[in-house]
Design a protein around this motif. Structure first.
Motif, PDB file in Angstrom:
ATOM      1  N   ASP A 106       0.861  -1.181   0.000  1.00 56.70           N
ATOM      2  CA  ASP A 106       0.000   0.000   0.000  1.00 56.70           C
ATOM      3  C   ASP A 106       0.900   1.234   0.000  1.00 56.70           C
ATOM      4  N   GLY A 107       1.343   1.628  -1.187  1.00 55.02           N
ATOM      5  CA  GLY A 107       2.251   2.753  -1.286  1.00 55.02           C
ATOM      6  C   GLY A 107       3.686   2.290  -1.428  1.00 55.02           C
ATOM      7  N   ALA A 108       4.590   3.260  -1.436  1.00 50.81           N
ATOM      8  CA  ALA A 108       6.007   2.958  -1.624  1.00 50.81           C
ATOM      9  C   ALA A 108       6.672   2.624  -0.297  1.00 50.81           C
ATOM     10  N   PRO A 109       7.517   1.598  -0.259  1.00 50.50           N
ATOM     11  CA  PRO A 109       8.260   1.288   0.975  1.00 50.50           C
ATOM     12  C   PRO A 109       9.224   2.419   1.321  1.00 50.50           C
ATOM     13  N   SER A 110       9.556   2.522   2.598  1.00 51.29           N
ATOM     14  CA  SER A 110      10.548   3.497   3.047  1.00 51.29           C
ATOM     15  C   SER A 110      11.607   2.783   3.875  1.00 51.29           C
ATOM     16  N   VAL A 111      12.847   3.198   3.720  1.00 51.70           N
ATOM     17  CA  VAL A 111      13.954   2.601   4.472  1.00 51.70           C
ATOM     18  C   VAL A 111      13.991   3.215   5.865  1.00 51.70           C
TER      19      VAL A 111
END
Length: 257
Positions: A106-111
């Motif tokens: 659901d959306g872009a992953p973040s580090v």
């Protein structure tokens, strides 16, 4: 007060009460981070996410964090096969990519963190391992993670950078399996994350080596598309990136993203 005025007052009070109940219902069902939040997390996050989960529950009364920890590749496969989960925290972007490519994020992953390898040896370092070259010595037994697991891919990158060829006596499905072989005395060394060696410092010593800088792993996190608790999923992802959770990760030895 006339009967007409009294009736008007009652109508207004009832309307306010109903509106208040509606707003409360929306907060409980849409915006509040309550209910069960199921988090699929890489094995190297076990201790940190247990603590972060408890802190999240304290900050969000009514919430319960349930952890499923394993190798990132296994977790990604479970998610893509329909396992119910709200959040995925991977030990490498490659395993996260299999989930996003399948349309399950659901959306872009973040580090949210980074990690490096060390050579884990039993306390006292009986095999006198001081660097990667020592792992190829005759008689030295080494455990590695399987290549599809992030710690295995990172180990292969580091070994190639050092020009070291070796045959491990075992390939484990997650970093905890490799570390356990050292703790049990079944191998002389294993390539594991710095955070795992630190967590097991009563039993093992982490030997730093320069080639680990060539194999730093980014840890991405994402809420999942079919999350049973979408509000809780987004809240947990946000909390992992917050200052209190980042402090927990730093204490465990993780590097800031």
């Amino acid at each position: 007060m006339s009967a007409r005025v009294l009736r008007a007052v009652v109508v207004v009070l009832v309307a306010v009460a109903v509106a208040g109940c509606g707003a409360g219902g929306e907060r409980a069902s849409g915006g509040a981070a309550d209910g069960r939040v199921t988090v699929f997390a890489a094995a190297s996050l076990t201790e940190s996410f247990r603590r972060i989960g408890k802190d999240f529950e304290a900050a969000n009364p009514g919430s319960t964090v349930t952890l499923n920890v394993a190798g990132s590749s296994a977790l990604a496969n479970q998610i893509n096969q329909g396992a119910p989960a709200d959040v995925f925290a991977s030990a490498a972007p490659a395993n996260m990519a299999t989930v996003t490519a399948a349309g399950n994020a659901d959306g872009a992953p973040s580090v949210f963190a980074r990690n490096q390898l060390v050579i884990a040896v039993p306390r006292g370092n009986p095999a006198r391992v001081t660097g990667l070259a020592d792992l190829s010595r005759s008689g030295v037994k080494v455990a590695l993670c399987a290549s599809q697991v992030p710690c295995g891919a990172a180990a292969r990158t580091a070994l190639d950078a050092a020009g070291v060829a070796l045959t491990p006596v075992t390939l484990e499905q997650d970093v905890r399996g490799a570390l356990a072989k050292v703790k049990l005395g079944e191998v002389d060394a294993a390539l594991v994350y710095r955070t795992d060696a630190r967590a097991a410092s009563a039993d093992v010593t982490g030997v730093e080596f320069p080639e680990s800088a060539r194999a730093v792993n980014d840890y991405p996190i994402v809420a999942l598309k079919d999350a049973p608790n979408p509000a809780g999923a987004k809240a947990f992802v946000a909390y992992v990136r917050s200052a209190p959770a980042q402090a927990v990760l730093a204490e465990a030895g993780f590097q800031a993203p």
